[in-house]
Design an enzyme around this catalytic site. Structure first.
Site, short mmCIF file in Angstrom:
data_model
loop_
_atom_site.label_atom_id
_atom_site.label_comp_id
_atom_site.label_asym_id
_atom_site.label_seq_id
_atom_site.Cartn_x
_atom_site.Cartn_y
_atom_site.Cartn_z
N SER A 106 0.83 -1.20 0.00
CA SER A 106 0.00 0.00 0.00
C SER A 106 0.88 1.26 0.00
O SER A 106 1.64 1.45 -0.94
CB SER A 106 -0.96 -0.08 1.20
OG SER A 106 -1.94 0.91 1.14
N ASP A 156 -10.21 -3.99 -5.10
CA ASP A 156 -9.56 -3.01 -4.22
C ASP A 156 -10.29 -1.67 -4.31
O ASP A 156 -10.33 -1.05 -5.39
CB ASP A 156 -8.09 -2.85 -4.68
CG ASP A 156 -7.27 -2.02 -3.70
OD1 ASP A 156 -7.86 -1.21 -2.96
OD2 ASP A 156 -6.04 -2.20 -3.67
N HIS A 187 -8.11 -4.71 -0.85
CA HIS A 187 -6.84 -4.03 -0.55
C HIS A 187 -5.97 -4.83 0.43
O HIS A 187 -4.76 -4.70 0.43
CB HIS A 187 -7.14 -2.64 0.02
CG HIS A 187 -5.95 -1.71 -0.04
ND1 HIS A 187 -5.43 -1.24 -1.22
CD2 HIS A 187 -5.18 -1.19 0.95
CE1 HIS A 187 -4.38 -0.45 -0.96
NE2 HIS A 187 -4.21 -0.42 0.34
C1 MLT Z 1 -1.35 6.01 -0.16
O1 MLT Z 1 -1.74 6.98 0.45
O2 MLT Z 1 -0.16 5.75 -0.34
C2 MLT Z 1 -2.40 5.11 -0.72
O3 MLT Z 1 -3.63 5.76 -0.77
C3 MLT Z 1 -2.50 3.84 0.04
C4 MLT Z 1 -2.84 4.08 1.47
O4 MLT Z 1 -1.95 4.33 2.25
O5 MLT Z 1 -4.02 4.00 1.83
#
Ligand code: MLT
Length: 211
Positions: A106, A156, A187
């Site tokens: 992520s 996701d 996700h």
């Molecule tokens: C991010 O902010 O890098 C992406 O949206 C993934 C997350 O951290 O939720």
């Protein structure tokens, strides 16, 4: 260590000759402990370097600032990617390891993708779990055949399918050897991620050692 290297982190030295060092990069709200178990599962005996993101969002550690979900402060992405690259370089000297392969989830996957584009020499490759495009206009980079695995989730809600596709194309254009797979998941990480990642890593590392 330089000021840029003051990442809280954990380092596990590893005990298997030739096992690739892994740079473990957690998701929003995680920390340096989160992915150690995953790292040990997908590459037993690998040295594990696991920093904690230095940006706080409502108390939750991240690797760069965002303006909203999926909307990134790209100036900060660039700054933080270079900062992480300096940390990796210092850690390599301090712990005596080769350029690591990043395993990011992520937000950690997004900073790993940015690091690949900002400072390709910092990493030997990357596994990007639920990643999206971190920079709309990245510098021209030459990834020179570095292996990159992107695992996306078909359901996701955070990463739109076309965004993950765009990241795969962007990295392929830089010369990375990209393998992009879409799993029937959301996700969160799944058993399929662990199994696929382990198999891909064993193969990618074999090729690296053979070449
Ligand atoms: C991010 O902010 O890098 C992406 O949206 C993934 C997350 O951290 O939720």
């Amino acid at each position: 260590m330089t000021a840029k290297s003051l990442f809280t982190h954990r380092f596990e030295p590893g005990d298997r000759t030739g096992a690739p060092p892994l740079l473990l990069l957690h998701g929003t709200g995680g920390d340096e402990n989160d992915l150690l178990q995953l790292g040990a599962m997908i590459s037993p005996g690998s040295p594990l370097l696991s920093p904690r993101g230095r940006v706080l969002e409502n108390g939750m550690p991240r690797f760069f600032r965002r303006l909203a979900e999926g909307v990134f402060d790209e100036e900060d992405v660039r700054y933080r990617a270079l900062e992480l690259g300096e940390f990796v370089q210092d850690a390599r000297e301090r712990y005596g390891i080769d350029a690591p392969l990043a395993v990011g989830y992520s937000n950690g996957a997004n900073i790993a993708a940015a690091l690949l584009m900002m400072n390709p020499r910092a990493l030997s490759g990357a596994i990007l779990l639920r990643a999206m495009v971190p920079l709309t206009d990245p510098p021209e980079a030459n990834l020179d055949g570095k292996p990159v695995l992107i695992l996306s989730g078909r359901q996701d809600p955070i990463v739109p399918a076309d965004n993950a596709d765009a990241l795969a194309s962007m990295l392929s254009r830089t010369g990375a050897k990209v393998d992009h797979r879409i799993l029937p998941v959301g996700h969160q990480l799944s058993q399929a991620d662990v199994a696929l990642t382990g198999r891909w890593l064993a193969e990618a590392t074999q090729h690296t050692t053979a070449s």
